[in-house]
Design a protein around this motif. Structure first.
Motif, PDB file in Angstrom:
ATOM      1  N   UNK A   1       0.838  -1.201   0.000  1.00 47.84           N
ATOM      2  CA  UNK A   1       0.000   0.000   0.000  1.00 47.84           C
ATOM      3  C   UNK A   1       0.874   1.252   0.000  1.00 47.84           C
ATOM      4  N   UNK A   2       1.878   1.236   0.840  1.00 47.70           N
ATOM      5  CA  UNK A   2       2.735   2.397   1.025  1.00 47.70           C
ATOM      6  C   UNK A   2       3.562   2.695  -0.223  1.00 47.70           C
TER       7      UNK A   2
ATOM      8  N   UNK B   1      11.186  -0.256  10.570  1.00 48.02           N
ATOM      9  CA  UNK B   1      11.342  -1.549  11.234  1.00 48.02           C
ATOM     10  C   UNK B   1      10.514  -2.663  10.611  1.00 48.02           C
ATOM     11  N   UNK B   2       9.430  -2.322   9.926  1.00 40.83           N
ATOM     12  CA  UNK B   2       8.568  -3.337   9.331  1.00 40.83           C
ATOM     13  C   UNK B   2       8.609  -3.311   7.803  1.00 40.83           C
ATOM     14  N   UNK B   3       8.637  -2.119   7.218  1.00 38.80           N
ATOM     15  CA  UNK B   3       8.566  -1.981   5.766  1.00 38.80           C
ATOM     16  C   UNK B   3       9.916  -1.726   5.107  1.00 38.80           C
ATOM     17  N   UNK B   4      10.907  -1.302   5.871  1.00 40.95           N
ATOM     18  CA  UNK B   4      12.259  -1.124   5.347  1.00 40.95           C
ATOM     19  C   UNK B   4      12.421  -0.009   4.323  1.00 40.95           C
ATOM     20  N   UNK B   5      11.994   1.195   4.661  1.00 39.83           N
ATOM     21  CA  UNK B   5      12.133   2.306   3.706  1.00 39.83           C
ATOM     22  C   UNK B   5      13.570   2.821   3.611  1.00 39.83           C
ATOM     23  N   UNK B   6      14.368   2.577   4.630  1.00 35.76           N
ATOM     24  CA  UNK B   6      15.750   3.077   4.706  1.00 35.76           C
ATOM     25  C   UNK B   6      16.702   1.890   4.535  1.00 35.76           C
ATOM     26  N   UNK B   7      17.848   2.042   3.892  1.00 34.53           N
ATOM     27  CA  UNK B   7      18.510   3.299   3.506  1.00 34.53           C
ATOM     28  C   UNK B   7      18.211   3.754   2.083  1.00 34.53           C
ATOM     29  N   UNK B   8      17.315   3.075   1.352  1.00 32.65           N
ATOM     30  CA  UNK B   8      17.050   3.458  -0.035  1.00 32.65           C
ATOM     31  C   UNK B   8      16.122   4.665  -0.155  1.00 32.65           C
ATOM     32  N   UNK B   9      15.550   5.134   0.980  1.00 29.64           N
ATOM     33  CA  UNK B   9      14.582   6.238   0.955  1.00 29.64           C
ATOM     34  C   UNK B   9      13.466   5.935  -0.061  1.00 29.64           C
ATOM     35  N   UNK B  10      12.756   4.837   0.185  1.00 29.75           N
ATOM     36  CA  UNK B  10      11.745   4.375  -0.758  1.00 29.75           C
ATOM     37  C   UNK B  10      10.523   5.290  -0.849  1.00 29.75           C
TER      38      UNK B  10
ATOM     39  N   UNK C   1       7.575  12.782   7.512  1.00 31.01           N
ATOM     40  CA  UNK C   1       7.587  12.688   6.051  1.00 31.01           C
ATOM     41  C   UNK C   1       8.814  13.382   5.465  1.00 31.01           C
ATOM     42  N   UNK C   2       9.138  14.540   5.997  1.00 35.32           N
ATOM     43  CA  UNK C   2      10.326  15.263   5.528  1.00 35.32           C
ATOM     44  C   UNK C   2      11.589  14.451   5.773  1.00 35.32           C
ATOM     45  N   UNK C   3      11.630  13.741   6.898  1.00 34.35           N
ATOM     46  CA  UNK C   3      12.779  12.897   7.193  1.00 34.35           C
ATOM     47  C   UNK C   3      12.949  11.777   6.193  1.00 34.35           C
ATOM     48  N   UNK C   4      11.861  11.448   5.485  1.00 32.36           N
ATOM     49  CA  UNK C   4      11.905  10.415   4.451  1.00 32.36           C
ATOM     50  C   UNK C   4      12.001  11.013   3.047  1.00 32.36           C
ATOM     51  N   UNK C   5      12.337  12.305   2.984  1.00 28.41           N
ATOM     52  CA  UNK C   5      12.550  13.024   1.723  1.00 28.41           C
ATOM     53  C   UNK C   5      11.308  13.062   0.850  1.00 28.41           C
ATOM     54  N   UNK C   6      10.145  13.171   1.505  1.00 25.30           N
ATOM     55  CA  UNK C   6       8.895  13.322   0.781  1.00 25.30           C
ATOM     56  C   UNK C   6       8.654  14.796   0.476  1.00 25.30           C
ATOM     57  N   UNK C   7       7.714  15.057  -0.417  1.00 24.94           N
ATOM     58  CA  UNK C   7       7.311  16.413  -0.768  1.00 24.94           C
ATOM     59  C   UNK C   7       6.022  16.706  -0.014  1.00 24.94           C
ATOM     60  N   UNK C   8       6.080  17.558   1.010  1.00 29.28           N
ATOM     61  CA  UNK C   8       4.900  17.799   1.843  1.00 29.28           C
ATOM     62  C   UNK C   8       4.139  19.022   1.355  1.00 29.28           C
ATOM     63  N   UNK C   9       2.814  18.936   1.439  1.00 30.50           N
ATOM     64  CA  UNK C   9       1.960  20.046   1.032  1.00 30.50           C
ATOM     65  C   UNK C   9       0.921  20.295   2.118  1.00 30.50           C
ATOM     66  N   UNK C  10       0.350  21.482   2.092  1.00 33.04           N
ATOM     67  CA  UNK C  10      -0.735  21.818   3.015  1.00 33.04           C
ATOM     68  C   UNK C  10      -2.003  22.014   2.206  1.00 33.04           C
ATOM     69  N   UNK C  11      -3.065  22.335   2.885  1.00 35.82           N
ATOM     70  CA  UNK C  11      -4.347  22.541   2.241  1.00 35.82           C
ATOM     71  C   UNK C  11      -5.433  22.556   3.282  1.00 35.82           C
ATOM     72  N   UNK C  12      -6.366  23.489   3.172  1.00 30.95           N
ATOM     73  CA  UNK C  12      -7.398  23.617   4.185  1.00 30.95           C
ATOM     74  C   UNK C  12      -6.932  24.406   5.401  1.00 30.95           C
ATOM     75  N   UNK C  13      -5.642  24.590   5.535  1.00 37.61           N
ATOM     76  CA  UNK C  13      -5.050  25.332   6.637  1.00 37.61           C
ATOM     77  C   UNK C  13      -3.562  25.457   6.392  1.00 37.61           C
ATOM     78  N   UNK C  14      -2.868  26.143   7.284  1.00 37.86           N
ATOM     79  CA  UNK C  14      -1.443  26.397   7.078  1.00 37.86           C
ATOM     80  C   UNK C  14      -0.612  25.120   7.061  1.00 37.86           C
ATOM     81  N   UNK C  15      -1.013  24.128   7.858  1.00 38.11           N
ATOM     82  CA  UNK C  15      -0.238  22.890   7.953  1.00 38.11           C
ATOM     83  C   UNK C  15      -1.026  21.667   7.495  1.00 38.11           C
ATOM     84  N   UNK C  16      -2.275  21.861   7.176  1.00 36.28           N
ATOM     85  CA  UNK C  16      -3.146  20.769   6.774  1.00 36.28           C
ATOM     86  C   UNK C  16      -4.566  21.067   7.226  1.00 36.28           C
TER      87      UNK C  16
END
Length: 211
Positions: free
Chosen positions: A86-87, A117-126, A156-171
């Motif tokens: 899913x992720x 710990x379960x999905x293993x996103x690091x160190x490849x930054x998946x 999310x930022x720690x995983x090098x994602x692109x974060x966006x807001x909407x509906x408010x300043x932070x979400x």
């Protein structure tokens, strides 16, 4: 020469063959088309934790907003039900949490811990370059909703994602107690706005990466 050529059996056969090919390609004049069904351009995962149902209502509104963008496929799941597939198959992830002591719920924190710990996103930054966003619900006006959304976005930022807001300043957020208990229409509209913006940005990112 041309009249003789046009009356020859070979010439008439070639003309007939060309007409048949055109007839098939054009759908035989029946109005049918042979184009394949369009596949979703982007996949958005909306995931959340909820005990009272308030955060779940916001998650459903976020889902509605994302679905309003053509070419978007949306999956709605509780954080404990999300799988690695899913992720990683999603182009965008929107995470929602109730406020627990001015922070995200423990179940949501465990969800983020499972990325490694379960999905293993690091160190490849998946999760790199996937779109991320947050929403939250809290009992009081100043109960820590912004802090909760910021901690979600920080993960999310720690995983090098692109974060966006909407509906408010932070979400998108909702106050569930006080003079107007429960979630009002404006807060649900903010949640839909967040979902819509996430899908729109995900389409832009997906389209750019496909070039």
């Amino acid at each position: 020469m041309l009249p003789a050529l046009s009356s020859s059996p070979r010439f008439r056969s070639i003309v007939s063959l060309c007409f048949c090919v055109f007839f098939v390609i054009s759908g035989g004049g029946s109005g049918e088309t042979f184009a394949e069904e369009p596949t979703p351009l982007v996949k958005v995962l909306v995931t959340y934790h909820s005990r009272s149902g308030n955060t779940e209502r916001m998650a459903e509104a976020v889902t509605e907003g994302a679905k309003s963008v053509p070419g978007t496929e949306v999956m709605l799941k509780r954080v404990g039900q999300v799988t690695a597939e899913d992720l990683f198959s999603s182009d965008a992830v929107v995470v929602g949490s109730p406020v627990y002591w001015s922070n995200m719920a423990g179940e949501v924190k465990t969800f983020f811990d499972n990325w490694q710990f379960k999905f293993g996103v690091f160190p490849e930054f998946k999760m790199k370059n996937k779109v991320g966003a947050a929403f939250a619900t809290g009992g009081q006006l100043s109960s820590g909703k912004e802090v909760t959304m910021l901690t979600i976005l920080a993960a999310m930022l720690g995983n090098q994602m692109i974060v966006v807001s909407g509906g408010g300043a932070f979400g998108a957020s909702a106050t569930t107690e006080g003079d107007s208990p429960g979630i009002d229409n404006k807060e649900l509209a903010d949640a839909r706005t967040l979902g819509q913006r996430v899908a729109e940005v995900a389409k832009l990112v997906r389209g750019h990466s496909a070039r």
